[in-house]
Structures are given as structure tokens and as C-alpha cells.
Design a protein around this motif. Structure first.
Motif, PDB file in Angstrom:
ATOM      1  N   CYS A 218      -0.055 -17.713   0.496  1.00  0.00           N
ATOM      2  CA  CYS A 218      -0.830 -16.510   0.181  1.00  0.00           C
ATOM      3  C   CYS A 218      -2.309 -16.775   0.429  1.00  0.00           C
ATOM      4  CB  CYS A 218      -0.602 -16.112  -1.278  1.00  0.00           C
ATOM      5  SG  CYS A 218      -1.585 -14.700  -1.814  1.00  0.00           S
TER       6      CYS A 218
ATOM      7  N   SER B   9      -4.700 -15.209  -0.709  1.00  0.00           N
ATOM      8  CA  SER B   9      -5.486 -14.840  -1.886  1.00  0.00           C
ATOM      9  C   SER B   9      -5.419 -15.910  -2.956  1.00  0.00           C
ATOM     10  CB  SER B   9      -4.997 -13.509  -2.460  1.00  0.00           C
ATOM     11  OG  SER B   9      -5.694 -13.182  -3.652  1.00  0.00           O
ATOM     12  N   CYS B  10      -4.209 -16.245  -3.423  1.00  0.00           N
ATOM     13  CA  CYS B  10      -4.066 -17.182  -4.545  1.00  0.00           C
ATOM     14  C   CYS B  10      -3.618 -18.577  -4.109  1.00  0.00           C
ATOM     15  CB  CYS B  10      -3.092 -16.628  -5.586  1.00  0.00           C
ATOM     16  SG  CYS B  10      -1.365 -16.541  -5.026  1.00  0.00           S
TER      17      CYS B  10
ATOM     18  N   TYR C  21       0.232 -12.520   2.156  1.00  0.00           N
ATOM     19  CA  TYR C  21       0.001 -12.439   0.721  1.00  0.00           C
ATOM     20  C   TYR C  21       1.316 -12.427  -0.045  1.00  0.00           C
ATOM     21  CZ  TYR C  21      -4.569 -11.058   2.440  1.00  0.00           C
ATOM     22  OH  TYR C  21      -5.773 -11.033   3.102  1.00  0.00           O
TER      23      TYR C  21
ATOM     24  N   CYS D 219      -1.780  -9.047  -4.573  1.00  0.00           N
ATOM     25  CA  CYS D 219      -2.637 -10.118  -4.044  1.00  0.00           C
ATOM     26  C   CYS D 219      -3.456  -9.618  -2.853  1.00  0.00           C
ATOM     27  CB  CYS D 219      -1.784 -11.322  -3.632  1.00  0.00           C
ATOM     28  SG  CYS D 219      -1.646 -12.602  -4.911  1.00  0.00           S
TER      29      CYS D 219
ATOM     30  N   GLN E  74      -2.522 -12.971 -10.501  1.00  0.00           N
ATOM     31  CA  GLN E  74      -2.640 -11.679  -9.827  1.00  0.00           C
ATOM     32  C   GLN E  74      -1.449 -10.790 -10.180  1.00  0.00           C
ATOM     33  OE1 GLN E  74      -5.364 -11.161  -8.318  1.00  0.00           O
ATOM     34  NE2 GLN E  74      -6.143 -13.176  -7.822  1.00  0.00           N
TER      35      GLN E  74
ATOM     36  N   HIS F 238      -6.958  -9.388 -13.450  1.00  0.00           N
ATOM     37  CA  HIS F 238      -6.690 -10.558 -12.623  1.00  0.00           C
ATOM     38  C   HIS F 238      -7.667 -11.680 -12.973  1.00  0.00           C
ATOM     39  CE1 HIS F 238      -4.871  -7.851  -9.248  1.00  0.00           C
ATOM     40  NE2 HIS F 238      -4.119  -7.927 -10.319  1.00  0.00           N
TER      41      HIS F 238
END
Length: 522
Positions: free
Chosen positions: A87, A89-90, A108, A113, A256, A264
Motif C-alpha cells: 500500500c 499509503s500505510c 492501496y 487508504c 486507516q 485516521h
């Protein structure tokens, strides 16, 4: 080449978050500055650390496992090789991540996310679509840094103690080969950077790439087992190196899961105390794995971080004797010629083992490991680095092949060797003990398995904290092995019968040969 602060998190050769050591230009303007957050005052301040330049020290006493400070990334990207599996994002690994429909590069966990990452990804998304493909991770990170600087002028919160402009790039100390690679990245940056955007000077772009090379911190997946990306954390860059540090760094991936983005939490690094730290004491982390003799650690630090390590362990060669220890035979140590031959054999064998691992020929890996151990065992003790490396690879490969009993024997030897070398709360030691515990568990050695898992849990509570996914996994394993150990002690026959039935999906039988139903009790 990106570098990594060594902790329990997976890392690849390369960079730690650090500021340059011995930088006179920086030392001139040093002032004491306390980190402020919305909730409280983090117990750290910047100070002049002599030859090292700037450093961070604590303003109150800290306990083992205490979070010194947490810091969100200034910018971070997923490695090119894992862009389809992680991912963006995270930084969690996902079996089937959701793909950005526009650039078709970013992936993602889910829409949640993706929405959380949009503010950081939108300009990148447009740039990738315009050139038709994503550039390498260093170029993507440099561009994300520039977009962030343009948006936030380089200082994104009151808690940020330094700007990227003040971080050392070491351009003047780079080798001609490294400078050549850097210039290629600079050219790729200009091909990628939107033409309609305000131009960025070549000197400043070069500075950014130098900062990334010296200060980029590798980010691991949610289990801490593989390095999956690289990010820049300005406050972490102020923490200086020591081969026997008082802190470790882990990645907290944040959350998330809530549909409302206001709930978040960001991915962030956490600097954690490995032991008690006195008020006024400097905070340190290790930029390289401790499992190298002093001269090799010094060489790596000079090559990657451009400073001469003068820490106590390097200056006094502490534990070098254990790392090169050999057996006594009737009070006599092996001759220098015999040791030289065994060392050369070990180094050549490790090269062949790595080649076999790369090809996926694990039967060959095991064969080579056994041959090497046969040569090493009469000469080296279990703290010898050459022997430890083969023991670790043999255990890992045999576990993969489900030859757990033999793997457990090698894992136990490796763990006892590591325990004599590493700091007692070192995250890598905790991870090694955890792997050994799982291997013993699979081998049916429940007493040893439970003991090892409890040892690992005690270490990772300090290095990772109670809420990290690895620690939670260990807590579940500790509970399960404790239950199994009770059953084993009550009736070993029933336990072994239950274990065999679980492994082979057969009905359970009691001592009289009658089918039984076993229920776990807490």
C-alpha cells in the motif's frame, strides 16, 4: 543507495536517518530547542555534540520501552520492486491491493487508504501520467519532498527541529561513481518534474538526492519482516550513531480503518528507549548491524555515512573476541593456517549459498550449509560470525522445507550465540528468538518453544511496544503455547496425539485406543 537505522525492522544496505557528523557549518548556529507537540512536551532537546555536529538529548529520565518521540514522515515512497504488493499509503503488504485508476502505478489497501493518500499522491499521479511511467524510488521521493517543501516551506509542524536545507548531503565526499549515479537521478528528476511548475535549481536537486542517500530511513511491512519503502524523517536525522545505542527505531503503520478520515492516524516512526536513559544523556541509534567486528563496522560507517566511529565498542574492540572466537582442542587453539583456510572456505561457501538461495535451489542451500557446518564446527564457537551466519541460513531454509526438528537445533545454537553478542533488548535479537520459538513449536518441542516465545515477547515489548502487530502476534503465540504446555504436562500422550491429529487431520485417540474429543482450556 538508501541507508537504514538498524532495529527489528527489515532493512536493506544503506541509510539511516541521520544528520552529518562533524559538520562545522551546522555547529556554528546550534541552539537548544525543545520539541513541542499539541498534547505535551517531548523530553528532547537539540544540543552541540562536539565532533558529531548536532545531536539530541533527553530532558528527563526515561524507562526501557518508553517512546522518546514519534514522527510522521516528511515524505515517503514504496520501493519500485514492491510497488504492486504494498500500500502506497500505510506501507502494509496486501495480497490484492486496489490500483489507482489514473496513473495505474500506485496501489492501496482499499478506497479508504487511497483517499487518505490523495493529497500526497495527486501531483505524483499527474506527473506519472504525463511521462507514461513511474521513475525510480529516489526520483519519486525527491519529487515528493519538493512538493511538500513548496506546500509547507520545509517546516511542517512545531515539532520539527530542523529543515531539509540544514541536513548534510556529503556531496563533496562522494566517490566519482556515486556522483555519476546521482547526476543520472538529477536528470531523471527534471524529466519527471512538471514543466509548468517553477523550476528547481540543479544544485538544490543534487542536495536533495545527497540528503536522501545519507538520511533516508527504510520502512518495513506490518510484520517488520521486509523493507518495503524509504522515507525522510527530519527529527530522526538529528539522532547520532553508536554501535551500542540506547534507542531503537520502529515503524508504526498508523490506522486507516475508520471511514471518517478525521479518525485516521498517520504512519510514523517511534524512537524507543532500549534501557534506562538518564536526564541529559544523548540519544543514539545504530546505523549498521552490530554483528560485524569493529574495523568492519568502522569501514561501513565511513563508506556509507562519511564519519569515523569512535564509540566505546569500536575504540575498545568490545566483543570482537567473541565474534572471532575459536575452540580449544586439548588446551591448544587451531593454527593460523588452519583458521585462514576455514575462514576462506566459509566466505566462499556463503557466496555459493547466497547464489543458490537467489536461484530458489533450497536443497542445494541445505547441502552447502551442512558441508560448511561440518568444516566449521570443530573450529568455531557459536558466537563466531562465520558460523552464526550459516546456522541462521540453515535454520531458515530447513524451516521452509518443513524439516523443523533439524532447523530447531540450528536455531537454538544461533539464538544462544546472538544473545552473547547483541544488546539484551536488541530488536533483531528478539526477532531471532521469536523465529526460533516458532520453529521449535512446529517441531513439537513445546517446552522450549514456549520459553523462547516468552523471551522474545519480553524483548519486543520494549523495542516495539505492546500494540505493534509483531508483539500482538507474539502475545497470541504465548497464550497458545502456554495452553499447549499445560496439556503436555498433564498428559504427554494426549498432547502428542492431538498434535499428530492436527497435522494429519486424523481423529484423536486416547491411551486405550478410543476416539476422543479434545477441548482447549484456558
Amino acid at each position: 543507495m538508501c541507508k537504514a537505522v538498524f532495529s527489528g525492522e527489515a532493512s536493506r544496505a544503506g541509510s539511516s536517518g541521520r544528520e552529518a557528523l562533524g559538520t562545522q557549518a551546522v555547529c556554528v548556529c546550534v541552539c537548544v530547542c525543545v520539541v513541542m507537540t499539541v498534547e505535551n512536551m517531548d523530553p528532547v532537546e537539540v544540543f552541540a555534540a562536539g565532533e558529531k555536529g548536532r545531536g539530541l538529548r533527553v530532558t528527563k529520565q526515561l524507562s526501557p520501552g518508553e517512546v522518546v518521540f514519534a514522527e510522521a514522515s516528511f515524505a515517503a515512497v514504496v520501493f519500485d520492486s514492491l510497488s504492486l504488493q504494498v500500500c502506497h499509503s500505510c506501507f502494509r503488504r496486501q495480497p490484492n491491493p486496489h490500483r489507482c485508476a489514473q496513473c495505474k502505478f500506485a496501489h492501496y489497501c482499499d478506497r479508504t487508504c487511497q483517499r487518505a493518500a490523495w493529497d500526497e499522491h495527486k501531483q505524483e499521479c499527474s506527473a506519472i501520467r504525463k511521462i507514461g511511467k513511474a521513475p525510480n524510488e529516489n526520483v519519486r521521493l525527491a519529487a515528493r519532498i519538493m512538493w511538500r517543501i513548496r506546500k509547507d516551506t520545509g517546516l511542517v509542524s512545531d515539532a520539527q527541529l530542523t529543515t531539509l536545507d540544514l541536513l548534510e548531503d556529503h556531496l563533496t565526499q562522494m566517490s566519482p561513481e556515486d556522483l555519476k549515479d546521482l547526476k543520472v537521478d538529477v536528470q531523471h528528476f527534471y524529466n519527471y518534474w512538471p514543466k509548468k511548475r517553477r523550476a528547481v535549481g540543479e544544485d538544490y536537486v543534487s542536495h536533495l538526492f545527497g540528503v536522501i542517500n545519507c538520511n533516508g530511513f527504510t520502512l518495513s511491512d506490518q510484520r517488520g519482516l521486509q523493507a518495503v519503502g524509504v522515507g525522510l524523517f527530519p527529527n530522526l536525522c538529528l539522532v547520532n550513531h553508536d554501535c551500542w545505542p540506547n534507542c531503537t527505531v520502529i515503524l508504526n503503520h498508523g490506522s486507516q480503518t475508520a471511514l471518517d478520515a478525521s479518525f485516521h492516524s498517520e504512519k510514523r516512526i517511534e524512537l524507543r528507549a532500549l534501557g534506562s536513559i538518564s536526564e541529559g544523556e544523548e540519544l543514539t541509534v545504530s546505523y549498521v548491524d552490530f554483528l560485524n567486528v569493529s574495523k568492519d563496522r568502522q569501514r561501513l560507517l565511513k563508506q556509507q555515512y562519511y564519519f569515523d566511529c569512535k564509540c566505546e565498542h569500536c575504540t575498545n574492540g568490545i566483543k570482537d573476541d567473541l565474534m572471532t572466537a575459536v575452540r580449544d582442542a586439548d588446551g591448544q587453539k587451531p593454527s593460523a593456517e588452519v583458521l585462514k583456510e576455514a575462514t576462506e572456505f566459509s566466505l566462499q561457501a556463503l557466496v555459493k549459498i547466497e547464489e543458490a538461495r537467489t536461484r530458489g535451489n533450497f536443497h542445494e542451500v541445505v547441502k552447502l550449509c551442512r558441508e560448511c557446518l561440518q568444516k566449521q564446527d570443530p573450529l568455531f564457537v557459536d558466537t563466531n560470525l562465520h558460523l552464526l551466519r550459516v546456522l541462521s541460513i540453515a535454520s531458515e531454509t530447513l524451516s521452509f522445507q518443513q524439516q523443523f526438528l533439524e532447523a530447531a537445533g540450528y536455531a537454538q545454537r544461533a539464538v544462544e550465540g546472538y544473545a552473547k553478542l547483541y544488546h539484551p533488548n536488541n530488536a533483531q535479537l528478539g526477532m531471532a528468538i521469536m523465529r526460533a520459538g516458532v520453529t521449535h513449536w512446529h517441531a513439537g518441542l513445546i517446552e522450549a518453544a514456549h520459553g523462547l516465545i516468552c523471551r522474545a515477547y519480553a524483548i519486543l515489548l520494549i523495542s516495539h511496544g505492546a500494540h505493534h502487530p509483531i508483539t500482538k502476534d507474539l502475545e497470541a503465540m504465548r497464550t497458545q503455547t502456554e495452553m499447549e504446555l499445560r496439556l503436555f504436562k498433564e498428559n504427554e500422550f494426549v498432547y502428542q496425539n492431538m498434535r499428530e491429529a492436527v497435522l494429519s487431520s486424523k481423529p484423536l485417540m486416547n491411551i486405550a485406543g478410543e476416539q476422543v474429543q479434545i477441548k482447549a482450556t484456558s
